[in-house]
Design a protein around this motif. Structure first.
Motif, PDB file in Angstrom:
ATOM      1  N   VAL A  58       4.387 -15.780 -22.646  1.00  0.00           N
ATOM      2  CA  VAL A  58       3.025 -16.066 -23.086  1.00  0.00           C
ATOM      3  C   VAL A  58       2.161 -14.816 -23.027  1.00  0.00           C
ATOM      4  N   ALA A  59       1.411 -14.585 -24.092  1.00  0.00           N
ATOM      5  CA  ALA A  59       0.374 -13.560 -24.140  1.00  0.00           C
ATOM      6  C   ALA A  59      -0.867 -14.216 -24.735  1.00  0.00           C
ATOM      7  N   ALA A  60      -1.952 -13.450 -24.814  1.00  0.00           N
ATOM      8  CA  ALA A  60      -3.186 -13.978 -25.395  1.00  0.00           C
ATOM      9  C   ALA A  60      -3.686 -13.035 -26.469  1.00  0.00           C
ATOM     10  N   ASP A  61      -4.117 -13.603 -27.586  1.00  0.00           N
ATOM     11  CA  ASP A  61      -4.697 -12.822 -28.669  1.00  0.00           C
ATOM     12  C   ASP A  61      -6.138 -12.494 -28.298  1.00  0.00           C
ATOM     13  N   LEU A  62      -6.443 -11.204 -28.125  1.00  0.00           N
ATOM     14  CA  LEU A  62      -7.754 -10.779 -27.655  1.00  0.00           C
ATOM     15  C   LEU A  62      -8.872 -11.165 -28.618  1.00  0.00           C
ATOM     16  N   TRP A  63      -8.627 -11.046 -29.915  1.00  0.00           N
ATOM     17  CA  TRP A  63      -9.698 -11.278 -30.887  1.00  0.00           C
ATOM     18  C   TRP A  63      -9.792 -12.736 -31.318  1.00  0.00           C
ATOM     19  N   LYS A  64      -8.651 -13.401 -31.443  1.00  0.00           N
ATOM     20  CA  LYS A  64      -8.689 -14.819 -31.825  1.00  0.00           C
ATOM     21  C   LYS A  64      -8.884 -15.735 -30.617  1.00  0.00           C
ATOM     22  N   ARG A  65      -8.726 -15.161 -29.413  1.00  0.00           N
ATOM     23  CA  ARG A  65      -8.940 -15.903 -28.162  1.00  0.00           C
ATOM     24  C   ARG A  65      -8.058 -17.150 -28.100  1.00  0.00           C
ATOM     25  N   GLU A  66      -6.770 -16.934 -28.351  1.00  0.00           N
ATOM     26  CA  GLU A  66      -5.835 -18.045 -28.328  1.00  0.00           C
ATOM     27  C   GLU A  66      -4.488 -17.606 -27.744  1.00  0.00           C
ATOM     28  N   GLN A  67      -3.736 -18.591 -27.319  1.00  0.00           N
ATOM     29  CA  GLN A  67      -2.409 -18.335 -26.759  1.00  0.00           C
ATOM     30  C   GLN A  67      -1.436 -17.901 -27.844  1.00  0.00           C
ATOM     31  N   VAL A  68      -0.564 -16.965 -27.470  1.00  0.00           N
ATOM     32  CA  VAL A  68       0.526 -16.531 -28.351  1.00  0.00           C
ATOM     33  C   VAL A  68       1.828 -16.687 -27.578  1.00  0.00           C
ATOM     34  N   VAL A  69       2.748 -17.443 -28.125  1.00  0.00           N
ATOM     35  CA  VAL A  69       4.049 -17.648 -27.494  1.00  0.00           C
ATOM     36  C   VAL A  69       5.076 -16.775 -28.197  1.00  0.00           C
ATOM     37  N   LEU A  70       5.708 -15.890 -27.440  1.00  0.00           N
ATOM     38  CA  LEU A  70       6.708 -14.967 -27.972  1.00  0.00           C
ATOM     39  C   LEU A  70       8.091 -15.429 -27.533  1.00  0.00           C
ATOM     40  N   PHE A  72      -4.197  -2.466 -17.767  1.00  0.00           N
ATOM     41  CA  PHE A  72      -3.222  -1.991 -18.747  1.00  0.00           C
ATOM     42  C   PHE A  72      -3.784  -2.125 -20.163  1.00  0.00           C
ATOM     43  N   GLU A  73      -3.395  -1.210 -20.998  1.00  0.00           N
ATOM     44  CA  GLU A  73      -3.848  -1.204 -22.383  1.00  0.00           C
ATOM     45  C   GLU A  73      -3.316  -2.424 -23.132  1.00  0.00           C
ATOM     46  N   PRO A  74      -4.139  -3.064 -23.968  1.00  0.00           N
ATOM     47  CA  PRO A  74      -3.653  -4.163 -24.805  1.00  0.00           C
ATOM     48  C   PRO A  74      -2.503  -3.703 -25.696  1.00  0.00           C
ATOM     49  N   VAL A  75      -1.717  -4.654 -26.145  1.00  0.00           N
ATOM     50  CA  VAL A  75      -0.514  -4.354 -26.921  1.00  0.00           C
ATOM     51  C   VAL A  75      -0.676  -4.859 -28.351  1.00  0.00           C
ATOM     52  N   GLN A  76      -0.354  -4.022 -29.309  1.00  0.00           N
ATOM     53  CA  GLN A  76      -0.371  -4.433 -30.710  1.00  0.00           C
ATOM     54  C   GLN A  76       1.018  -4.886 -31.123  1.00  0.00           C
ATOM     55  N   ARG A  77       1.088  -6.109 -31.603  1.00  0.00           N
ATOM     56  CA  ARG A  77       2.375  -6.664 -32.032  1.00  0.00           C
ATOM     57  C   ARG A  77       2.121  -7.665 -33.166  1.00  0.00           C
ATOM     58  N   GLU A  78       2.828  -7.472 -34.252  1.00  0.00           N
ATOM     59  CA  GLU A  78       2.770  -8.374 -35.400  1.00  0.00           C
ATOM     60  C   GLU A  78       1.336  -8.616 -35.866  1.00  0.00           C
ATOM     61  N   ARG A 120      -1.411  -8.466 -34.196  1.00  0.00           N
ATOM     62  CA  ARG A 120      -2.307  -9.002 -33.179  1.00  0.00           C
ATOM     63  C   ARG A 120      -2.545  -7.974 -32.083  1.00  0.00           C
ATOM     64  N   VAL A 121      -3.659  -8.137 -31.364  1.00  0.00           N
ATOM     65  CA  VAL A 121      -3.927  -7.346 -30.164  1.00  0.00           C
ATOM     66  C   VAL A 121      -3.788  -8.298 -28.988  1.00  0.00           C
ATOM     67  N   LEU A 122      -2.774  -8.052 -28.147  1.00  0.00           N
ATOM     68  CA  LEU A 122      -2.393  -9.009 -27.112  1.00  0.00           C
ATOM     69  C   LEU A 122      -2.710  -8.502 -25.708  1.00  0.00           C
ATOM     70  N   ILE A 123      -3.105  -9.442 -24.841  1.00  0.00           N
ATOM     71  CA  ILE A 123      -3.366  -9.147 -23.428  1.00  0.00           C
ATOM     72  C   ILE A 123      -2.633 -10.153 -22.545  1.00  0.00           C
ATOM     73  N   ASP A 124      -2.794  -9.988 -21.261  1.00  0.00           N
ATOM     74  CA  ASP A 124      -2.147 -10.774 -20.214  1.00  0.00           C
ATOM     75  C   ASP A 124      -2.117 -12.274 -20.527  1.00  0.00           C
ATOM     76  N   GLY A 125      -0.914 -12.851 -20.504  1.00  0.00           N
ATOM     77  CA  GLY A 125      -0.771 -14.276 -20.765  1.00  0.00           C
ATOM     78  C   GLY A 125      -1.438 -15.153 -19.730  1.00  0.00           C
TER      79      GLY A 125
END
Length: 335
Positions: free
Chosen positions: A174-186, A205-211, A213-218
């Motif tokens: 689980v991560a979280a989309d920083l801008w959409k403010r929603e859960q992301v399941v990887l 820690f720096e947010p992660v860009q993936r697919e 999205r900008v992702l942060i701590d799940g």
């Protein structure tokens, strides 16, 4: 008649004579194989086993308690079907899903964390961050305080598996989309970037860009992601390692205390609401007290404080399995 011709005739004669016996032997083997298959099917029907999933929650260094829960499962001979993890739960869950035992993960922590991290982490949490070793380099700006590149390289070398598809056990991170403010399941593709995203503690820690999205701590959106397993498993174990903090005499927290404890306030609120909506078969809240998020060098203290929770899991799980078996038997009788 030549000797070679006689030898061939003798050999063929022996083969011909043996064919009825060989055919009978093959029939016996086939019958035995069929009987074993039938026995296995009968055993499956008469002694069905539930599929078990475990959700490993967020909590920084408190999450080392997950190792004891995995050791308990190993001790009981439990084969986990699915794992879900947030933050530290994603890290430890990925190691377990890659084939390491709970004991092996503990050995990794004791060998690496206690020897390599003790002095640097002590300096960091005391405020002298610029003397932290290259393992987590200071990286002001870019949305984070430190770089996780060294740790991720270590995880890559340890896991020896690059994608979710290579894992021995099904894993959801689980991560979280920083801008959409929603859960992301990887649950597919690159594993290391998923771990990186799930552990990206805001402000550290720096947010992660993936697919895209900008992702942060799940842990910011789903601290203990047991809900991801409810439709997949017969029995779901949820391990909450949010922990507890004692208010200092002054009542005034420092910088790291404010950042990390604020996150825990949010996580506790999320879990209280979530548990009112849906409950797992087993919910283990590990009462780790006064271990700060980056104090991994205090692993032994976490292990000691986690023993009651480990024992509780070893008591509750057999009961949950028996309850599931009874319910399954009643359902079969009704049919």
């Amino acid at each position: 008649m030549s000797e070679n011709v006689c030898s061939r005739r003798t050999f063929l004669g022996l083969m011909a004579a043996s064919l009825p016996g060989l055919s009978m032997f093959r029939g016996t083997v086939a019958a035995m194989a069929g009987e074993k298959k039938q026995q296995a099917e009968t055993a499956r029907l008469t002694n069905p086993q539930p599929s078990i999933g475990i959700a490993l929650g967020a909590g920084g260094a408190n999450g080392l308690a997950h190792i004891l829960m995995l050791e308990a499962l190993d001790d009981m001979g439990i084969q986990v079907a699915h794992i879900a993890g947030s933050s530290i739960g994603a890290i430890i869950g990925s190691l377990y899903a890659a084939g390491m035992s709970g004991k092996e993960i503990r050995g990794l922590v004791e060998q690496f964390v206690l020897s390599e991290w003790e002095e640097p982490l002590t300096k960091l949490v005391e405020g002298n961050a610029f003397q932290w070793i290259d393992f987590v380099e200071i990286e002001l700006g870019n949305g984070g305080l430190v770089s996780a590149d060294g740790f991720l390289a270590f995880m890559s070398d340890t896991l020896k598996k690059r994608s979710f598809e290579e894992l021995d056990i099904s894993l959801r991170i689980v991560a979280a989309d920083l801008w959409k403010r929603e859960q992301v399941v990887l649950a597919s593709g690159d594993l290391i970037s998923a771990i990186n995203a799930s552990m990206a503690i805001p402000g550290v820690f720096e947010p992660v860009q993936r697919e895209g999205r900008v992702l942060i701590d799940g842990g910011t959106c789903n601290p203990v992601p047991y809900d991801l397993l409810m439709d997949l498993c017969d029995i779901v174990i949820a391990v909450d390692v949010i922990g507890e903090r004692t208010q200092p005499a002054s009542g005034l927290p420092g910088y790291f205390e404010t950042v990390f404890n604020s996150i825990k306030v949010m996580q506790t609120a999320v879990m209280n609401e979530k548990r009112q909506q849906q409950k797992p078969a087993i919910y283990i809240s590990v009462p780790v007290v006064d271990i700060r998020a980056l104090e991994f060098y205090r692993a032994q203290e976490v292990f000691e404080q986690s023993m009651p929770a480990r024992n509780s899991l070893k008591q509750q799980l057999p009961q949950a399995i028996e309850k599931w078996k009874s319910a399954t038997a009643r359902s079969t009788e009704d049919q």
